[in-house]
Design a protein around this motif. Structure first.
Motif, PDB file in Angstrom:
ATOM      1  N   THR A  19       0.828  -1.204   0.000  1.00  0.00           N
ATOM      2  CA  THR A  19       0.000   0.000   0.000  1.00  0.00           C
ATOM      3  C   THR A  19       0.862   1.254   0.000  1.00  0.00           C
ATOM      4  O   THR A  19       2.058   1.220   0.315  1.00  0.00           O
ATOM      5  N   VAL A  20       0.225   2.385  -0.324  1.00  0.00           N
ATOM      6  CA  VAL A  20       0.958   3.639  -0.451  1.00  0.00           C
ATOM      7  C   VAL A  20       1.489   4.149   0.886  1.00  0.00           C
ATOM      8  O   VAL A  20       2.317   5.056   0.908  1.00  0.00           O
ATOM      9  N   ASP A  21       1.046   3.542   1.985  1.00  0.00           N
ATOM     10  CA  ASP A  21       1.543   3.956   3.294  1.00  0.00           C
ATOM     11  C   ASP A  21       3.069   3.871   3.377  1.00  0.00           C
ATOM     12  O   ASP A  21       3.708   4.658   4.076  1.00  0.00           O
ATOM     13  N   ILE A  22       3.647   2.913   2.664  1.00  0.00           N
ATOM     14  CA  ILE A  22       5.101   2.728   2.746  1.00  0.00           C
ATOM     15  C   ILE A  22       5.841   3.935   2.179  1.00  0.00           C
ATOM     16  O   ILE A  22       6.952   4.252   2.612  1.00  0.00           O
ATOM     17  N   ALA A  23       5.233   4.630   1.226  1.00  0.00           N
ATOM     18  CA  ALA A  23       5.851   5.844   0.694  1.00  0.00           C
ATOM     19  C   ALA A  23       5.927   6.915   1.764  1.00  0.00           C
ATOM     20  O   ALA A  23       6.956   7.596   1.922  1.00  0.00           O
ATOM     21  N   ALA A  24       4.846   7.086   2.532  1.00  0.00           N
ATOM     22  CA  ALA A  24       4.830   8.068   3.609  1.00  0.00           C
ATOM     23  C   ALA A  24       5.810   7.687   4.711  1.00  0.00           C
ATOM     24  O   ALA A  24       6.497   8.555   5.285  1.00  0.00           O
ATOM     25  N   ILE A  25       5.912   6.386   5.013  1.00  0.00           N
ATOM     26  CA  ILE A  25       6.853   5.933   6.033  1.00  0.00           C
ATOM     27  C   ILE A  25       8.285   6.218   5.596  1.00  0.00           C
ATOM     28  O   ILE A  25       9.107   6.705   6.379  1.00  0.00           O
ATOM     29  N   ALA A  26       8.601   5.924   4.340  1.00  0.00           N
ATOM     30  CA  ALA A  26       9.946   6.193   3.830  1.00  0.00           C
ATOM     31  C   ALA A  26      10.269   7.680   3.886  1.00  0.00           C
ATOM     32  O   ALA A  26      11.373   8.084   4.260  1.00  0.00           O
ATOM     33  N   HIS A  27       9.293   8.487   3.515  1.00  0.00           N
ATOM     34  CA  HIS A  27       9.482   9.941   3.546  1.00  0.00           C
ATOM     35  C   HIS A  27       9.714  10.427   4.976  1.00  0.00           C
ATOM     36  O   HIS A  27      10.659  11.187   5.243  1.00  0.00           O
ATOM     37  N   ALA A  28       8.866   9.982   5.900  1.00  0.00           N
ATOM     38  CA  ALA A  28       8.986  10.426   7.291  1.00  0.00           C
ATOM     39  C   ALA A  28      10.295   9.965   7.918  1.00  0.00           C
ATOM     40  O   ALA A  28      10.861  10.658   8.777  1.00  0.00           O
ATOM     41  N   ALA A  36       2.872  -1.644  -7.247  1.00  0.00           N
ATOM     42  CA  ALA A  36       4.145  -0.953  -7.442  1.00  0.00           C
ATOM     43  C   ALA A  36       3.920   0.434  -8.040  1.00  0.00           C
ATOM     44  O   ALA A  36       4.530   1.422  -7.612  1.00  0.00           O
ATOM     45  N   GLY A  37       3.025   0.520  -9.020  1.00  0.00           N
ATOM     46  CA  GLY A  37       2.737   1.810  -9.644  1.00  0.00           C
ATOM     47  C   GLY A  37       2.113   2.800  -8.677  1.00  0.00           C
ATOM     48  O   GLY A  37       2.468   3.991  -8.675  1.00  0.00           O
ATOM     49  N   GLN A  38       1.206   2.333  -7.836  1.00  0.00           N
ATOM     50  CA  GLN A  38       0.578   3.222  -6.848  1.00  0.00           C
ATOM     51  C   GLN A  38       1.608   3.768  -5.867  1.00  0.00           C
ATOM     52  O   GLN A  38       1.598   4.962  -5.528  1.00  0.00           O
ATOM     53  N   ILE A  39       2.505   2.911  -5.411  1.00  0.00           N
ATOM     54  CA  ILE A  39       3.548   3.355  -4.482  1.00  0.00           C
ATOM     55  C   ILE A  39       4.496   4.334  -5.179  1.00  0.00           C
ATOM     56  O   ILE A  39       4.910   5.342  -4.585  1.00  0.00           O
ATOM     57  N   CYS A  40       4.827   4.061  -6.431  1.00  0.00           N
ATOM     58  CA  CYS A  40       5.698   4.978  -7.179  1.00  0.00           C
ATOM     59  C   CYS A  40       5.086   6.373  -7.262  1.00  0.00           C
ATOM     60  O   CYS A  40       5.772   7.384  -7.039  1.00  0.00           O
ATOM     61  N   MET A  41       3.797   6.448  -7.585  1.00  0.00           N
ATOM     62  CA  MET A  41       3.146   7.761  -7.697  1.00  0.00           C
ATOM     63  C   MET A  41       3.100   8.472  -6.348  1.00  0.00           C
ATOM     64  O   MET A  41       3.315   9.689  -6.264  1.00  0.00           O
ATOM     65  N   ALA A  42       2.851   7.724  -5.266  1.00  0.00           N
ATOM     66  CA  ALA A  42       2.838   8.328  -3.937  1.00  0.00           C
ATOM     67  C   ALA A  42       4.224   8.865  -3.582  1.00  0.00           C
ATOM     68  O   ALA A  42       4.352   9.961  -3.016  1.00  0.00           O
ATOM     69  N   CYS A  43       5.258   8.113  -3.926  1.00  0.00           N
ATOM     70  CA  CYS A  43       6.627   8.555  -3.655  1.00  0.00           C
ATOM     71  C   CYS A  43       6.948   9.853  -4.403  1.00  0.00           C
ATOM     72  O   CYS A  43       7.543  10.778  -3.836  1.00  0.00           O
ATOM     73  N   THR A  44       6.569   9.913  -5.666  1.00  0.00           N
ATOM     74  CA  THR A  44       6.843  11.102  -6.474  1.00  0.00           C
ATOM     75  C   THR A  44       6.212  12.343  -5.852  1.00  0.00           C
ATOM     76  O   THR A  44       6.834  13.412  -5.794  1.00  0.00           O
ATOM     77  N   HIS A  45       4.993  12.224  -5.359  1.00  0.00           N
ATOM     78  CA  HIS A  45       4.316  13.357  -4.714  1.00  0.00           C
ATOM     79  C   HIS A  45       5.040  13.802  -3.451  1.00  0.00           C
ATOM     80  O   HIS A  45       4.990  14.979  -3.086  1.00  0.00           O
ATOM     81  N   GLY A  84       8.368  13.528  -2.896  1.00  0.00           N
ATOM     82  CA  GLY A  84       9.763  13.878  -3.113  1.00  0.00           C
ATOM     83  C   GLY A  84      10.729  12.742  -2.809  1.00  0.00           C
ATOM     84  O   GLY A  84      11.922  12.970  -2.599  1.00  0.00           O
ATOM     85  N   VAL A  85      10.210  11.514  -2.781  1.00  0.00           N
ATOM     86  CA  VAL A  85      11.040  10.315  -2.607  1.00  0.00           C
ATOM     87  C   VAL A  85      11.138   9.639  -3.976  1.00  0.00           C
ATOM     88  O   VAL A  85      10.112   9.306  -4.575  1.00  0.00           O
ATOM     89  N   THR A  86      12.341   9.437  -4.481  1.00  0.00           N
ATOM     90  CA  THR A  86      12.490   8.900  -5.828  1.00  0.00           C
ATOM     91  C   THR A  86      12.161   7.409  -5.873  1.00  0.00           C
ATOM     92  O   THR A  86      12.800   6.606  -5.187  1.00  0.00           O
ATOM     93  N   PRO A  87      11.163   7.010  -6.691  1.00  0.00           N
ATOM     94  CA  PRO A  87      10.791   5.593  -6.757  1.00  0.00           C
ATOM     95  C   PRO A  87      11.523   4.855  -7.882  1.00  0.00           C
ATOM     96  O   PRO A  87      11.459   5.230  -9.052  1.00  0.00           O
ATOM     97  N   LEU A  88      12.226   3.800  -7.496  1.00  0.00           N
ATOM     98  CA  LEU A  88      12.862   2.902  -8.447  1.00  0.00           C
ATOM     99  C   LEU A  88      12.216   1.527  -8.309  1.00  0.00           C
ATOM    100  O   LEU A  88      11.609   1.220  -7.281  1.00  0.00           O
ATOM    101  N   VAL A  89      12.367   0.698  -9.328  1.00  0.00           N
ATOM    102  CA  VAL A  89      11.836  -0.663  -9.283  1.00  0.00           C
ATOM    103  C   VAL A  89      12.932  -1.625  -9.727  1.00  0.00           C
ATOM    104  O   VAL A  89      13.549  -1.425 -10.783  1.00  0.00           O
ATOM    105  N   ARG A  90      13.192  -2.636  -8.882  1.00  0.00           N
ATOM    106  CA  ARG A  90      14.120  -3.680  -9.324  1.00  0.00           C
ATOM    107  C   ARG A  90      13.340  -4.701 -10.135  1.00  0.00           C
ATOM    108  O   ARG A  90      12.425  -5.354  -9.629  1.00  0.00           O
ATOM    109  N   VAL A  91      13.693  -4.806 -11.395  1.00  0.00           N
ATOM    110  CA  VAL A  91      13.037  -5.750 -12.296  1.00  0.00           C
ATOM    111  C   VAL A  91      13.762  -7.090 -12.209  1.00  0.00           C
ATOM    112  O   VAL A  91      14.936  -7.151 -11.836  1.00  0.00           O
ATOM    113  N   PRO A  92      13.090  -8.202 -12.552  1.00  0.00           N
ATOM    114  CA  PRO A  92      13.751  -9.507 -12.458  1.00  0.00           C
ATOM    115  C   PRO A  92      14.736  -9.789 -13.578  1.00  0.00           C
ATOM    116  O   PRO A  92      15.540 -10.720 -13.481  1.00  0.00           O
TER     117      PRO A  92
END
Length: 265
Positions: free
Chosen positions: A31-40, A60-69, A71-79
């Protein structure tokens, strides 16, 4: 008067100023909560791990968008280097990818080509982008903004990758060469011994290669050894993968439980 850029990548900007950056890996929380936790908590970036988890792309996409809002840069490790999956990850809102097990300049080129649009790469243009809040902009402006801010992190985790580090670091479009100390120590015959002299020698080799080509060295697999992380930051590394949400939760839970040992009647 300089106009404000359409899109900013705080991680990339901080690295360009020579400041160290710290990343949190997301493997558990959907969930997008992890973006807020990372930011805080003060993290500069998160990378969502699609290699070692069952993480769905939609989450993953929802968390990425939350991170962008935030100011936390979202990256994704692909397999792997599947360009179609990489395109979907980027179209979902990621600002870059982490590619495991890179072993050659050709593989590094393939990663860059999958992330960037023509003429730099071969990624298909999807139109309005979540990174730009779905604003309707001229195609050339959208492509320029996305390509100037997107990142490619190439992981070196094997002898072959280590031997090719100079060539990997020389690839235009690779931003970070991330040493995966856990897998690399095993490959070198010293599994888990991230403080082994051969692992140290490997780090020095990657630091020298990245310095020669103006790239950032990343430290991975050493979250439990802040002493070693500080050593490599002092030697020129700039990006730190600190650990993942599973290990953070487990450590905090165990610490909390120990607080009650011997304290109850």
């Amino acid at each position: 008067m300089t106009s404000e850029p359409l899109l900013r990548n705080p991680l990339k900007e901080k690295l360009s100023r020579g400041e160290p950056v710290f990343s949190m890996t997301v493997r558990l929380v959907r969930t997008v909560d992890i973006a807020a936790i990372a930011h805080a908590a003060g993290f500069d970036s998160v990378y969502i791990d699609l290699e070692h988890s069952s993480f769905p792309l939609e989450a993953a996409g929802q968390i990425c968008m939350a991170c962008t809002h935030l100011g936390v840069t979202p990256l994704v490790r692909v397999p792997g280097l599947d360009p179609f999956l990489i395109a979907r990850v980027m179209d979902a809102g990621a600002m870059g990818i982490v590619v495991p097990g890179v072993q050659s300049a050709d593989q590094a080129h393939a990663a860059v080509s999958a992330v960037k649009h023509a003429p730099w790469g071969e990624r298909s243009f999807a139109g309005s982008a979540p990174q730009l809040h779905y604003r309707s902009l001229p195609s050339d402006q959208t492509i320029r903004a996305l390509d100037e801010t997107s990142m490619v992190v190439a992981m070196v985790e094997s002898r072959a990758g280590l031997d090719a580090t100079e060539a990997i670091a020389a690839v235009d479009g690779v931003d970070i060469v991330l040493v995966g100390a856990s897998d690399l120590s095993g490959e070198l015959g010293f599994a888990g011994q991230v403080d082994h002299p051969e692992v140290h020698k490997a780090f020095l080799h990657v630091i020298d290669a990245c310095r020669a080509h103006g790239k950032t060295v990343g430290i991975g697999g050493m979250g439990g050894r802040p002493d070693l992380i500080r050593q490599y930051l002092d030697l020129g590394a700039g990006y730190v993968s600190t650990g993942n949400d599973i290990s953070f939760l487990s450590a905090a839970a165990a610490q909390k439980r120990r607080q009650f040992d011997g304290g109850l009647a």
